[in-house]
Design an enzyme around this catalytic site. Structure first.
Site, short mmCIF file in Angstrom:
data_model
loop_
_atom_site.label_atom_id
_atom_site.label_comp_id
_atom_site.label_asym_id
_atom_site.label_seq_id
_atom_site.Cartn_x
_atom_site.Cartn_y
_atom_site.Cartn_z
N SER A 97 36.91 37.60 35.87
CA SER A 97 36.18 36.75 36.87
C SER A 97 36.68 36.48 38.16
O SER A 97 37.52 37.53 38.49
CB SER A 97 36.36 35.14 36.14
OG SER A 97 37.83 34.78 36.26
N LYS A 98 36.34 35.90 39.04
CA LYS A 98 36.29 35.92 40.33
C LYS A 98 37.94 35.58 40.63
O LYS A 98 38.71 35.98 41.66
CB LYS A 98 35.56 35.03 41.47
CG LYS A 98 34.18 35.49 41.16
CD LYS A 98 33.59 34.63 42.11
CE LYS A 98 31.89 35.11 42.24
NZ LYS A 98 31.09 34.11 43.20
N ARG A 99 38.56 34.74 39.77
CA ARG A 99 39.83 34.44 40.13
C ARG A 99 40.94 35.85 39.75
O ARG A 99 42.07 35.61 40.40
CB ARG A 99 40.45 33.41 39.14
CG ARG A 99 40.54 33.77 37.51
CD ARG A 99 40.98 32.58 36.60
NE ARG A 99 41.13 33.17 35.30
CZ ARG A 99 40.01 32.84 34.37
NH1 ARG A 99 38.90 32.56 34.67
NH2 ARG A 99 40.31 33.44 33.14
N HIS A 100 40.42 36.66 39.09
CA HIS A 100 41.32 37.75 39.08
C HIS A 100 40.93 38.97 40.17
O HIS A 100 41.80 39.83 40.30
CB HIS A 100 40.91 38.47 37.75
CG HIS A 100 41.01 37.73 36.65
ND1 HIS A 100 40.04 37.49 35.77
CD2 HIS A 100 42.25 37.27 35.88
CE1 HIS A 100 40.57 36.47 34.51
NE2 HIS A 100 41.86 36.68 34.83
N GLY A 101 40.09 38.77 40.76
CA GLY A 101 39.68 39.52 42.11
C GLY A 101 38.18 39.69 42.19
O GLY A 101 37.39 38.97 41.65
#
Length: 459
Positions: free
Chosen positions: A239-243
């Site tokens: 998801s966006k929290r990973h990149g």
């Protein structure tokens, strides 16, 4: 002939997981002299976005993934789908279901009370009576009620589904006549001649329904390859929290398409211990049968490493062209090629290169506060003033090094007495490439101008 496709829904940006699927499909077709098709699955007219469709095509263009023929849009094929729905009705393989919302809610309540899996009970499967008034029917397929649906997946091997556990007479057309996802996918893949379907394993549960439809319509069933998902480093779905997950966001962040494709092809596939794969290498070695069964892990450091590799190795002309999109025109600078070649050795992204280039090309309007306080002293300013006087010719890096060493020897100084103060005066920071390379890029007149500026500011 091998024919593959990529079929995204235009409801948002192109996810990098989708790009990986597209890349796998592209490589398999191209390596075998086949066709790679692009289809936009835009039958959900309420959720479709023209901007998203454009974004998908832009991402393909940026990555250099060409496709055969024209882009197919499902929204333009409703007449085709209607004909095949009618064909199934005429052949008795599908039927009109008049079940009301109240009936469906009541059925689900009863099933939940019995702790059964909620599913349609087939009550209109063989209905011959008068249709109830005021209800627009949906169209349901007559699905098998017992046995197994089995197929050989190119990645997962033999896959079997118990019909009783997963199937009911599922809907193929809604009450307003619009066809459902599984139905249009089967019709399109068959009519477009798709022989191999490579897709994420979140579609695995759709496969038995699609096999039912292939058989009902008399179409040849393609070979399926269900690719495991990409997880973040914490083991959870990417998801966006990973990149970044938007393909074009990687472009904006200064990543090269070669690096991103190289990174993605290795998320689930390998060839020995090799890490660097240009397009020619991918086409030579990639085989979807070698894709790993288990989920892959997103590694931002690996992407940075790959991007740095391609920055180091791609031709000057190519990188100079790419840097125009970051508002840096190396060709407009008399030492632009030298500067780019200096910076490529220390840049992980094109943003890194931009920031480092502008720090050298543009005279500093301000100075790093800590560096200024530490290195700009009365003594260092005196040394800079003396050094300015020996700058009479434009030299290469070696020439400036020789000149500097002679100056230091004549004044009983060491390089540390000059270098950092000189860096701050030239770039505004104490961090830069080799000071002698910076001197060569700027030339003696510009060096003197920047030294004079800091001398005036400190007076």
């Amino acid at each position: 002939m091998i024919v593959t496709r990529f079929a995204p829904s235009p409801t948002g940006y192109l996810h990098i997981g989708g790009l990986r699927t597209a890349l796998y499909s592209y490589l398999y077709a191209r390596a075998n002299g086949g066709k790679f098709l692009l289809r936009i699955e835009d039958t959900d007219l309420k959720r479709n976005s023209e901007e998203a469709t454009i974004a998908i095509r832009e991402a393909f263009e940026w990555c250099g993934l060409d496709y055969d023929g024209e882009v197919e849009y499902q929204s333009k094929r409703f007449d085709i789908y209607a004909k095949f729905v009618q064909k199934l009705l005429d052949e008795g393989k599908a039927y009109k279901c008049y079940m009301s919302k109240e009936e469906l809610d009541a059925l689900r309540t009863e099933q939940e009370a019995r702790k059964e899996r909620p599913k349609y009970d087939g009550r209109y499967r063989d209905f011959k009576g008068t249709p109830p008034a005021g209800i627009e029917p949906v169209i349901r397929i007559k699905a098998p009620r017992a046995g197994e649906i089995a197929f050989k997946d190119g990645i997962k091997g033999d896959v079997k589904f118990n019909v009783a556990d997963i199937l009911d007479d599922f809907i193929i057309a809604r009450s307003d006549g619009t066809p459902t996802y599984n139905f249009v996918v089967v019709v399109d893949d068959a009519l477009m001649g798709v022989t191999h379907v490579i897709r994420g394993d979140d579609h695995l549960s759709n496969t038995p329904k699609q096999i039912v439809l292939y058989e009902a319509l008399g179409f040849k069933i393609p070979e399926f390859f269900h690719v495991a998902m990409i997880n973040g480093e914490d083991g959870k779905k990417l998801s966006k929290r990973h990149g970044a997950t938007d393909v074009m966001e990687y472009k904006r962040m200064g990543y090269l398409p070669e690096a991103l494709l190289n990174f993605l092809v290795r998320l689930g596939w390998s060839h020995g211990d090799d890490e660097i794969f240009g397009m020619a290498d991918m086409l030579k070695y990639f085989d979807p049968h070698d894709i790993n069964k288990s989920a892959s892990t997103y590694n931002a450091q690996k992407l940075d490493w790959l991007n740095a590799h391609y920055i180091k190795t791609l031709p000057y002309e190519r990188l100079a062209r790419d840097m125009l999109e970051f508002d840096v025109d190396f060709k407009a600078h008399k030492k632009g090629e030298l500067l780019l070649n200096i910076l490529r050795e220390r840049s992980k992204t094109l943003i890194d290169m931009k920031n480092a280039a502008l720090a050298i090309i543009n005279a500093p309007q301000s100075y790093d506060e800590k560096a200024y306080e530490k290195f700009i002293t009365p003594d260092s300013l005196e040394i800079l003033a003396k050094f300015k006087e020996v700058l009479t010719l434009n030299l290469d890096a070696n020439g400036y090094e020789t000149l500097t060493n002679e100056f230091l020897a004549q004044n009983d100084l060491k390089l540390k007495d000059l270098a950092q103060a000189l860096r701050v005066s030239l770039t505004g920071s104490s961090v830069s490439p080799s000071i002698f390379e910076v001197l060569e890029v700027l030339g003696s007149d510009e060096i003197k101008n920047r030294i004079e500026k800091i001398l005036k500011e400190r007076k």
